[in-house]
Design a protein around this motif. Structure first.
Motif, short mmCIF file in Angstrom:
data_model
loop_
_atom_site.label_atom_id
_atom_site.label_comp_id
_atom_site.label_asym_id
_atom_site.label_seq_id
_atom_site.Cartn_x
_atom_site.Cartn_y
_atom_site.Cartn_z
N ASP A 1 -3.75 -5.40 8.72
CA ASP A 1 -3.21 -4.42 9.67
C ASP A 1 -1.77 -4.08 9.32
O ASP A 1 -1.14 -4.74 8.50
N GLU A 2 -1.28 -3.04 9.95
CA GLU A 2 0.05 -2.52 9.59
C GLU A 2 1.15 -3.54 9.89
O GLU A 2 2.15 -3.62 9.16
N LYS A 3 1.01 -4.35 10.93
CA LYS A 3 2.03 -5.36 11.26
C LYS A 3 2.12 -6.41 10.16
O LYS A 3 3.21 -6.83 9.77
N THR B 1 3.78 -4.79 7.08
CA THR B 1 5.22 -4.64 7.30
C THR B 1 5.93 -5.98 7.19
O THR B 1 7.00 -6.08 6.57
N ILE C 1 -3.49 3.85 9.37
CA ILE C 1 -2.19 3.16 9.27
C ILE C 1 -1.22 3.81 8.29
O ILE C 1 -0.04 3.45 8.28
N SER D 1 0.45 6.62 8.02
CA SER D 1 1.68 7.26 8.52
C SER D 1 2.70 6.23 9.01
O SER D 1 3.90 6.51 9.03
N LYS D 2 2.26 5.05 9.36
CA LYS D 2 3.16 4.01 9.85
C LYS D 2 3.81 3.23 8.72
O LYS D 2 4.75 2.46 8.95
N LEU D 3 3.31 3.42 7.48
CA LEU D 3 3.80 2.62 6.36
C LEU D 3 4.53 3.43 5.28
O LEU D 3 4.94 2.87 4.27
N THR D 4 4.69 4.71 5.48
CA THR D 4 5.29 5.56 4.44
C THR D 4 6.73 5.17 4.11
O THR D 4 7.18 5.43 3.00
N ARG D 5 7.42 4.54 5.01
CA ARG D 5 8.82 4.15 4.76
C ARG D 5 8.94 2.91 3.89
O ARG D 5 10.01 2.58 3.41
#
Length: 185
Positions: free
Chosen positions: A93-95, A98, A123, A125-129
């Motif tokens: 998952d994204e968490k 990250t 997920i 769009s939440k990880l592009t950075r």
């Protein structure tokens, strides 16, 4: 009584022509009772694709992710113990992604399920950075064929040339097409 891990041995002959890296690796793999052949073989493939050219940057080792939920699948630490590279397989998952990106200089994820496009769309769009993250998709049909090569004692020849990945075991051979979903080299 708890089930014990099954031990597999793999001898890898890696020819990464793109990186001018030629190496042999003898691996002992502990397969958790709940792990599939497919996931285990993706771990072996991830090892072969990311093995360092030499030990100056530290060793790439299998983690204890199936036994310890907070542990990564593969990890490379430098000679001082600092995390250099974390590798995950599956669809974390994204968490988790990250958190891993905050712990290591580089994080790579190999997803191999037919549901990868849906997982990634949810997920991405939440990880592009995250600039230290690379995500790869291995087509499900190809990962299932790779799983069919599983044996308790394996000898695999892995060749990477011009982005094409070929795996053979002396009897069968397979081409795997890695698709980059995020990140860059």
């Amino acid at each position: 009584m708890a089930l014990k891990a099954t031990i597999y041995k793999a001898s890898l002959d890696v020819s990464d022509i793109d990186r001018n890296l030629y190496s042999d690796h003898s691996l002992t793999i502990a397969r958790h009772p709940s792990e599939t052949d497919e996931r285990m073989m993706i771990r072996v493939l991830a090892f072969a694709l990311n093995a360092p050219a030499n030990n100056d940057q530290g060793l790439l080792e299998f983690g204890k992710d199936m036994w310890e939920p907070d542990e990564p699948c593969l990890v490379q630490k430098d000679l001082t113990g600092l995390l250099v590279h974390i590798i995950e397989v599956g669809q974390p998952d994204e968490k988790r992604i990250t958190r891993l990106c905050s712990r290591a200089a580089k994080v790579t994820v190999y997803s191999f399920s037919s549901s990868t496009p849906t997982w990634w769309a949810g997920i991405a769009s939440k990880l592009t950075r995250l600039r230290n993250l690379t995500v790869w998709q291995i087509p499900a049909e190809q990962s299932q064929k790779l799983a069919a090569m599983t044996q308790r004692s394996m000898s695999l020849q892995i060749t990477l040339q011009d982005g094409a990945l070929f795996i053979g075991d002396g009897t069968d051979s397979l081409e795997i097409t890695l698709q980059r979903l995020h990140g860059q080299d």
